[in-house]
Scaffold this motif. Structure first.
Motif, PDB file in Angstrom:
ATOM      1  N   TYR A 260       0.849  -1.182   0.000  1.00 55.05           N
ATOM      2  CA  TYR A 260       0.000   0.000   0.000  1.00 55.05           C
ATOM      3  C   TYR A 260       0.884   1.232   0.000  1.00 55.05           C
ATOM      4  N   ILE A 263      -2.380   4.720   3.217  1.00 53.94           N
ATOM      5  CA  ILE A 263      -3.645   4.289   3.798  1.00 53.94           C
ATOM      6  C   ILE A 263      -4.228   5.471   4.563  1.00 53.94           C
ATOM      7  N   LEU A 277      -6.979  -4.433   6.113  1.00 52.90           N
ATOM      8  CA  LEU A 277      -6.044  -4.220   5.016  1.00 52.90           C
ATOM      9  C   LEU A 277      -4.840  -5.116   5.248  1.00 52.90           C
TER      10      LEU A 277
END
Length: 288
Positions: A260, A263, A277
């Protein structure tokens, strides 16, 4: 069945209320409603230049035909059409129709095509230009689609789509029960306010995809570098075989990705605010 070959017609309603008729190498010149209130019609190697040729037609075949720019709004209020190997240069085709089969068709001005149509079975369709194709359509199966039209598939229900390449904006808004396989979806604001949208083996690009979605599923998908601020306020279960540039306030569910970039879970997140996640090594990610 009566056959008319190598003929030309023009003016107002030249073949009105014809039934059991085959047209071969026929040209329909400027005029209106050439083949209106008809049934059991076959058009082979024909050219349509006038407006509204096929209105209120029940049961017809169109093969190897050409609809010129003047043949706009050619197919409305009709049913049980089989169209093959045809090119359409006119806009606003296919309106208020049902039971349509299409194979190897190209529409070069796809403005407002396929509105309020039901039960479509489509193979190898190309759409160029225009806006809002397939608005308010139901029960659609498509295998092979290339489209650069804007705002495609809005307010659609019960769509199964295979092997598509779509370049667009605001696609798949307010859809319900849509499954897309092995496709490339390029555009901004994909799939907002959708319900039961499922993407399988798809590549997704464009800013702010898949927000405000309910029961969103992604299986083995790839998200391009420009897929930022994804999944805002969505309930989602996703397996992503790539990094995700940024995720913002997913509402609930689970997302698994390679990595990621950012976030964002802020005070504006909506309850239950419990979306997990994850990375593929089963570690859970979270924001600071």
């Amino acid at each position: 069945m009566k056959t008319i070959s190598n003929a030309e017609f023009g003016g107002e309603r030249p073949l009105f209320e014809s039934h059991d008729l085959r047209l071969e190498n026929v040209i329909i010149h400027a005029g209106e409603s050439a083949i209106k209130e008809c049934s059991n019609i076959e058009a082979i190697n024909c050219k349509f230049e006038g407006n509204y040729p096929f209105w209120h037609v029940h049961g017809f075949i169109i093969d190897r035909c050409f609809f010129d720019i003047g043949g706009r709004s050619a197919l409305w209020y009709s049913d049980h059409l089989k169209m093959t190997n045809t090119r359409i240069d006119a806009p606003k085709m296919f309106r208020e129709m049902h039971d349509i089969e299409i194979n190897n068709v190209e529409i070069t001005d796809a403005d407002e095509v396929f509105w309020r149509c039901n039960r479509l079975n489509i193979k190898n369709l190309k759409l160029h230009g225009g806006t809002y194709p397939f608005m308010f359509c139901n029960d659609i199966y498509i295998d092979g689609l290339e489209s650069d039209s804007k705002y495609i598939f809005q307010y659609v229900k019960n769509l199964e789509l295979h092997n598509a390449k779509i370049t667009t904006k605001d696609a798949l808004w307010e859809t319900e029960n849509v499954t897309i396989y092995d496709s490339e979806l390029n555009g901004e604001y994909l799939g907002w306010h959708s319900r039961n949208l499922r993407l399988i083996n798809c590549k997704i690009s464009g800013t702010q995809p898949l927000c405000y979605a309910e029961n969103l599923i992604l299986e083995n998908c790839i998200m391009a570098d420009d897929c930022d601020l994804a999944f805002e306020y969505s309930s989602v279960n996703a397996t992503i075989k790539s990094p995700i540039h940024s995720v913002k306030n997913p509402r609930t569910g689970s997302i698994t990705a390679d990595s990621y970039g950012k976030i964002i879970l802020d005070k504006n997140i909506k309850s239950p605010a419990d979306c997990k996640l994850k990375l593929w090594d089963e570690r859970t990610c979270f924001s600071d």
